[in-house]
Design an enzyme around this catalytic site. Structure first.
Site, PDB file in Angstrom:
ATOM      1  N   HIS A  52       0.824  -1.213   0.000  1.00  0.00           N
ATOM      2  CA  HIS A  52       0.000   0.000   0.000  1.00  0.00           C
ATOM      3  C   HIS A  52       0.857   1.261   0.000  1.00  0.00           C
ATOM      4  CE1 HIS A  52      -3.951  -1.990   1.577  1.00  0.00           C
ATOM      5  NE2 HIS A  52      -3.524  -2.512   0.441  1.00  0.00           N
TER       6      HIS A  52
ATOM      7  N   CYS B  60      -1.796  -0.920   7.343  1.00  0.00           N
ATOM      8  CA  CYS B  60      -1.091   0.359   7.225  1.00  0.00           C
ATOM      9  C   CYS B  60      -1.150   1.134   8.535  1.00  0.00           C
ATOM     10  CB  CYS B  60      -1.663   1.188   6.075  1.00  0.00           C
ATOM     11  SG  CYS B  60      -1.254   0.500   4.457  1.00  0.00           S
TER      12      CYS B  60
ATOM     13  N   CYS C  77      -5.899   1.160   5.827  1.00  0.00           N
ATOM     14  CA  CYS C  77      -6.380  -0.129   6.323  1.00  0.00           C
ATOM     15  C   CYS C  77      -5.688  -0.452   7.649  1.00  0.00           C
ATOM     16  CB  CYS C  77      -6.101  -1.221   5.300  1.00  0.00           C
ATOM     17  SG  CYS C  77      -4.339  -1.645   5.165  1.00  0.00           S
TER      18      CYS C  77
ATOM     19  N   GLU D 175       0.796   3.921   1.846  1.00  0.00           N
ATOM     20  CA  GLU D 175       1.266   4.380   3.164  1.00  0.00           C
ATOM     21  C   GLU D 175       2.545   3.658   3.569  1.00  0.00           C
ATOM     22  OE1 GLU D 175      -3.348   4.183   3.464  1.00  0.00           O
ATOM     23  OE2 GLU D 175      -1.733   3.183   2.353  1.00  0.00           O
TER      24      GLU D 175
END
Length: 196
Positions: A114, A142, A139, A116
């Site tokens: 992801h 993260c 999420c 992040e």
């Protein structure tokens, strides 16, 4: 230096000082009479700038369905990390699946990093006290990395997965870790970048 040369030098020096004082007087006069140009008023805010960097970073994602970017900023408004969602370095964009449905190993979910996490891994300094700008609310995976890295604020645009267990878990952890969560609103509809 002769006396005549010295006199000429003194005359030139006096003239220069007179000229400098006169120039300063006109600059001051111009300033107080409104003649000095004012700064531009329609510039973007820091929040808009950093979210814009996150959105621009998202354009590097090869994901055909969801493009997300993240931008990490320190307390001095300096960018210290950027990232976007994609496969790990060295893993082929054409050899792993981009599917959203099917058997787990036939989807992108076990492979995609992801935005992040990529921004955290790409960072150039300790992230304690930093802010992360991201288009989608993070999420739970993260959120763990955000908490562990010391980031103290999340600024996001969309929370479209708010009803999922992953985001519910994320919010629970972030709240317990005292990470501020702030939806960025309102924003201009667009910011135009020109390359010519």
């Amino acid at each position: 230096m002769s006396k005549q040369q010295s006199g000429s030098f003194e005359h030139d020096l006096i003239f220069c000082l007179f000229y400098a004082k006169t120039a300063c007087f006109f600059v001051v006069l111009s300033f107080f009479s409104g003649g000095v140009m004012a700064k531009r008023e329609n510039y973007i805010s820091w929040d808009q700038y950093f979210m814009g960097v996150a959105l621009l970073s998202a354009q590097r994602s090869k994901d055909p369905n969801t493009q997300v970017g993240a931008c990490i900023v320190n307390s001095e408004h300096r960018i210290v990390g950027v990232g976007y969602n994609g496969f790990p370095a060295g893993c082929g964009d054409d050899s792993l699946p981009w599917e959203r449905e099917g058997e787990y190993l036939d989807t992108k979910y076990p492979f995609v990093v992801h935005a992040e996490l990529n921004a955290i891994l790409n960072s150039i300094q300790n992230l304690r006290g930093c802010t992360i700008y991201v288009a989608l609310f993070p999420c739970n995976e993260c959120a763990k990395a955000i908490i562990q890295s010391g980031i103290s604020e999340i600024v996001y645009l969309s929370d479209k997965y708010a009803d999922t267990d992953a985001v519910k878990a994320s919010k629970l952890m972030l709240a317990q870790a005292n990470v501020r969560m702030r939806k960025l609103d309102p924003l201009p509809e667009n910011i135009v970048l020109k390359f010519s």
